[in-house]
Design a protein around this motif. Structure first.
Motif, short mmCIF file in Angstrom:
data_model
loop_
_atom_site.label_atom_id
_atom_site.label_comp_id
_atom_site.label_asym_id
_atom_site.label_seq_id
_atom_site.Cartn_x
_atom_site.Cartn_y
_atom_site.Cartn_z
N SER A 155 -5.55 62.67 16.92
CA SER A 155 -6.88 63.22 16.62
C SER A 155 -7.91 62.63 17.58
O SER A 155 -8.61 61.67 17.23
CB SER A 155 -7.25 62.91 15.17
N PRO A 156 -8.03 63.20 18.79
CA PRO A 156 -8.95 62.63 19.77
C PRO A 156 -10.41 62.71 19.37
O PRO A 156 -11.24 61.95 19.88
CB PRO A 156 -8.68 63.47 21.03
N GLU A 157 -10.74 63.57 18.44
CA GLU A 157 -12.15 63.69 18.01
C GLU A 157 -12.63 62.43 17.30
O GLU A 157 -13.84 62.21 17.16
CB GLU A 157 -12.33 64.91 17.10
N LYS A 158 -11.71 61.58 16.85
CA LYS A 158 -12.09 60.35 16.17
C LYS A 158 -12.40 59.21 17.13
O LYS A 158 -12.87 58.16 16.71
CB LYS A 158 -10.96 59.91 15.23
N LEU A 159 -12.15 59.42 18.42
CA LEU A 159 -12.25 58.32 19.37
C LEU A 159 -13.70 58.09 19.81
O LEU A 159 -14.51 59.03 19.85
CB LEU A 159 -11.39 58.62 20.60
N PRO A 160 -14.04 56.86 20.17
CA PRO A 160 -15.38 56.59 20.70
C PRO A 160 -15.64 57.39 21.97
O PRO A 160 -14.75 57.57 22.81
CB PRO A 160 -15.32 55.08 21.00
N ALA A 161 -16.86 57.87 22.13
CA ALA A 161 -17.21 58.67 23.30
C ALA A 161 -17.01 57.90 24.59
O ALA A 161 -16.63 58.47 25.62
CB ALA A 161 -18.66 59.15 23.18
N SER A 162 -17.22 56.57 24.56
CA SER A 162 -17.10 55.77 25.78
C SER A 162 -15.67 55.74 26.31
O SER A 162 -15.46 55.54 27.51
CB SER A 162 -17.57 54.33 25.49
N TRP A 163 -14.70 55.96 25.46
CA TRP A 163 -13.31 55.93 25.92
C TRP A 163 -13.01 57.08 26.87
O TRP A 163 -12.21 56.93 27.80
CB TRP A 163 -12.36 56.03 24.72
N LYS A 164 -13.64 58.21 26.63
CA LYS A 164 -13.29 59.42 27.38
C LYS A 164 -13.73 59.34 28.84
O LYS A 164 -13.26 60.09 29.68
CB LYS A 164 -13.89 60.65 26.69
N SER A 165 -14.64 58.43 29.16
CA SER A 165 -15.10 58.28 30.54
C SER A 165 -14.61 56.97 31.16
O SER A 165 -15.03 56.62 32.27
CB SER A 165 -16.63 58.33 30.59
N ASN A 166 -13.74 56.25 30.46
CA ASN A 166 -13.24 54.97 30.97
C ASN A 166 -12.03 55.22 31.87
O ASN A 166 -11.00 55.73 31.41
CB ASN A 166 -12.87 54.05 29.81
N GLU A 167 -12.14 54.83 33.13
CA GLU A 167 -11.08 55.11 34.09
C GLU A 167 -9.82 54.30 33.82
O GLU A 167 -8.74 54.64 34.32
CB GLU A 167 -11.58 54.83 35.51
N ARG A 168 -9.93 53.23 33.07
CA ARG A 168 -8.76 52.39 32.79
C ARG A 168 -8.04 52.79 31.50
O ARG A 168 -7.08 52.14 31.12
CB ARG A 168 -9.16 50.92 32.75
N LEU A 169 -8.52 53.86 30.87
CA LEU A 169 -7.92 54.31 29.63
C LEU A 169 -7.45 55.76 29.76
O LEU A 169 -8.24 56.65 30.06
CB LEU A 169 -8.93 54.20 28.48
N LYS A 170 -6.17 55.96 29.57
CA LYS A 170 -5.59 57.30 29.59
C LYS A 170 -5.26 57.71 28.16
O LYS A 170 -4.47 57.04 27.48
CB LYS A 170 -4.33 57.34 30.45
N ILE A 171 -5.88 58.78 27.70
CA ILE A 171 -5.66 59.25 26.33
C ILE A 171 -4.62 60.36 26.35
O ILE A 171 -4.76 61.37 27.05
CB ILE A 171 -6.98 59.76 25.73
#
Length: 244
Positions: free
Chosen positions: A33-49
């Motif tokens: 459920s990616p909608e539950k994730l913090p918005a900052s994660w989606k622009s973090n280059e070191r985090l692949k969702i």
């Protein structure tokens, strides 16, 4: 190094990822459920969702998922509602552990992969003589009958202890056992013990989720800490809760 986190969207999984990112790791997070994730994660280059249901992945996809990972951390758990407790998959944690470990072994990594499993103080370490009262034994027996997630946690820990074992060529493991989980905003002082020092049923301590995330991240990052606890089931308490 790259760390794979499963159960990443849960309350403790989110804290673990934040701690890993603070420490400078590259992280792959599997979430349904990616909608539950913090918005900052989606622009973090070191985090692949990776949006997926882990147990729906094929064996080949599991191998690809784990291929470039130095470590795996599992914060998988069951939702605290009727479907989460009594619905499928009832063996989420142990089946995920088994399939991920099978994928690791199929990849035949040059160095052992670290696997950190979040578990519970309600689960005893079968390698140690961890005494509990007769009353607690009775309650645990009822939990096994009434709550499938408790059995799942027990079987997951036993899988590492008895199947992966202490001398696996490709996998090293630590099973982290927090006591009663609470939410806090900051990492605070905590203590680690080989076994519970309080009754998980009748005199539970408290462990903040952020402290669990910090300890799991430190296990992955700190070779000396890892060597101290690998193949074991350490218990974590907030230091402040031991004064109560």
């Amino acid at each position: 190094m790259t760390i794979l986190v499963v159960g990443a969207s849960g309350a403790t999984g989110r804290q673990l990822i934040e701690q890993l990112l603070i420490q400078g790791h590259n992280v792959k997070a599997v979430v349904r459920s990616p909608e539950k994730l913090p918005a900052s994660w989606k622009s973090n280059e070191r985090l692949k969702i990776i949006v997926a249901s882990l147990l729906d992945m094929s064996d080949k996809e599991m191998m690809e998922l784990t291929l470039d990972c130095h470590s795996i951390a599992s914060c998988l758990g069951h939702n605290i509602n009727w479907k989460g407790i009594y619905g499928q998959p009832r063996k989420l944690v142990v089946d995920a552990a088994r399939r991920l470990c099978n994928a690791i072994e199929a990849n035949k990594p040059e160095s052992p992969i670290k696997y950190v499993l979040m578990n519970t103080t309600g689960n005893r370490n079968g390698d140690l003589n961890e005494p509990i009262s007769f009353a607690q034994k009775c309650v645990i027996g009822l939990l096994r009958l009434l709550l499938p997630p408790h059995v799942d946690n027990e079987q997951a820990a036993d899988y590492f202890r008895t199947q992966v074992g202490q001398n696996n060529q490709f996998i090293e493991w630590v099973t982290v056992r927090p006591d009663g989980l609470i939410d806090e905003d900051q990492v605070t002082d905590y203590v680690i013990h080989p076994s519970p020092i309080r009754s998980a049923i009748f005199n539970a301590g408290k462990t903040s989720r952020i402290n669990v995330g910090n300890f799991m991240a430190n296990l992955i990052s700190d070779g000396n800490l890892w060597n101290k606890w690998k193949g074991r089931m350490p218990v974590i308490y907030n230091k402040s809760s031991l004064n109560n």
